[in-house]
Design a protein around this motif. Structure first.
Motif, PDB file in Angstrom:
ATOM      1  N   THR A   2      43.057  60.525  44.492  1.00 38.95           N
ATOM      2  CA  THR A   2      42.328  59.527  45.118  1.00 38.95           C
ATOM      3  C   THR A   2      42.745  59.452  46.724  1.00 38.95           C
ATOM      4  OG1 THR A   2      42.782  57.810  43.418  1.00 38.95           O
ATOM      5  CG2 THR A   2      41.856  57.349  45.889  1.00 38.95           C
ATOM      6  N   LEU A   3      41.159  60.218  47.193  1.00 40.66           N
ATOM      7  CA  LEU A   3      42.157  61.255  48.816  1.00 40.66           C
ATOM      8  C   LEU A   3      42.346  60.131  49.852  1.00 40.66           C
ATOM      9  CD1 LEU A   3      38.470  61.942  49.431  1.00 40.66           C
ATOM     10  CD2 LEU A   3      40.550  63.997  48.121  1.00 40.66           C
ATOM     11  N   PHE A   4      42.013  58.933  49.520  1.00 47.12           N
ATOM     12  CA  PHE A   4      42.553  57.759  50.360  1.00 47.12           C
ATOM     13  C   PHE A   4      43.750  56.997  49.711  1.00 47.12           C
ATOM     14  CE2 PHE A   4      38.385  58.671  52.135  1.00 47.12           C
ATOM     15  CZ  PHE A   4      38.841  59.484  53.424  1.00 47.12           C
ATOM     16  N   ASP A   5      44.420  57.060  48.589  1.00 48.47           N
ATOM     17  CA  ASP A   5      45.568  56.298  47.697  1.00 48.47           C
ATOM     18  C   ASP A   5      47.002  56.539  48.285  1.00 48.47           C
ATOM     19  OD1 ASP A   5      46.333  54.790  46.894  1.00 48.47           O
ATOM     20  OD2 ASP A   5      46.557  55.787  44.568  1.00 48.47           O
ATOM     21  N   LEU A   6      47.782  55.849  49.154  1.00 46.20           N
ATOM     22  CA  LEU A   6      49.217  55.642  49.914  1.00 46.20           C
ATOM     23  C   LEU A   6      49.989  55.487  48.654  1.00 46.20           C
ATOM     24  CD1 LEU A   6      48.780  55.663  53.325  1.00 46.20           C
ATOM     25  CD2 LEU A   6      48.544  57.648  51.967  1.00 46.20           C
ATOM     26  N   SER A   7      49.663  55.140  47.367  1.00 47.80           N
ATOM     27  CA  SER A   7      50.611  54.312  46.628  1.00 47.80           C
ATOM     28  C   SER A   7      51.730  55.184  45.999  1.00 47.80           C
ATOM     29  CB  SER A   7      50.303  54.332  45.051  1.00 47.80           C
ATOM     30  OG  SER A   7      48.715  53.330  44.980  1.00 47.80           O
TER      31      SER A   7
END
Length: 251
Positions: A2-7
């Motif tokens: 996911t390009l914008f996932d910071l999990s």
């Protein structure tokens, strides 16, 4: 991916108590990151924002005008169990006076906080990431005055111009070692640093006339750029200085 996932990521954000720092901390938390907030004053509001996003917040109190604070920040973050892979260098101060009257004290105060300490925090952060063999992202908060001269802020202009160059240099050295170094250059933002400008009716009007978007930026306007530069979406972005200025530089 996911390009914008910071999990699963942890971000150190300096100057996290207010303004742009608080907004970016909350935004990164909303994208899934835990936050280590660094500042000289209480960060209760930021902690509440991060908690509302369901993420962990760790507060570190440090005087970033002192270069030795870099090691303290990294040591305290590690002691708290925070393995940081994102660093946002947002803390900064400004002093205003005509160049003919500017004092050495005001010069040193701004350069120490806005440039010298940023370099040593980048260095300490990168050393830890490279030693551990993990990729990392550094986001410096530059300024329109990284591109322009401005007036009555000689040390601020010098520091932000230097920060633009430093961002490029560190990107050149560290890109192949898995560390992305980039910067955001905010336009005129409604923060404590711009209170004097907004209170000056003539200067405020002149500034608004120049901004194609027709308004001052809000701290939240910086969040999207910060998430992008921290996320997998920017894995091949190195050494860029991204203006978020309502079109000011295009004018």
């Amino acid at each position: 991916m996911t390009l914008f996932d910071l999990s699963g990521r942890t971000a150190i954000v300096t100057g996290a108590n207010t303004g742009i720092g608080r907004a970016i901390a909350a935004g990164l938390a909303g994208a899934g990151a835990d936050i280590v907030g660094v500042g000289r004053s209480a960060m209760t509001g930021t902690e509440a924002d991060v908690a509302a996003a369901g993420r962990r917040f760790t507060a570190i109190h440090a005087d970033l005008s002192r270069a030795e604070s870099a090691g303290k920040v990294m040591a305290e973050a590690a002691a708290a169990g925070a393995v940081a892979d994102i660093l946002v260098n947002n803390a900064g101060i400004i002093r205003r006076a005509d160049a003919l009257d500017f004092t050495e004290e005001d010069w040193d105060a701004v350069l120490d906080t806005n440039l010298k300490s940023v370099f040593f925090l980048c260095q300490a952060f990168a050393r830890a990431a490279i030693t551990a063999g993990r990729p990392a992202k550094i986001i410096n908060i530059a300024s329109l005055l990284s591109f322009q001269g401005g007036i009555r802020v000689p040390s601020y202009t010098a520091a932000k111009s230097g920060l633009a160059g430093l961002t490029k240099l560190l990107a050149n050295e560290w890109a192949a070692r898995g560390i992305n170094v980039n910067a955001i250059a905010p336009g005129y933002v409604e923060t404590n640093n711009t209170t004097a400008l907004r209170a000056d009716a003539e200067r405020n009007a002149d500034i608004l006339k120049r901004i194609p978007a027709g308004r001052w930026a809000r701290p939240d306007d910086m969040v999207g750029a910060a998430i992008f530069l921290a996320a997998p979406a920017a894995d091949y972005v190195h050494g860029t200085i991204l203006p978020v200025d309502g079109g000011w530089l295009a004018r």
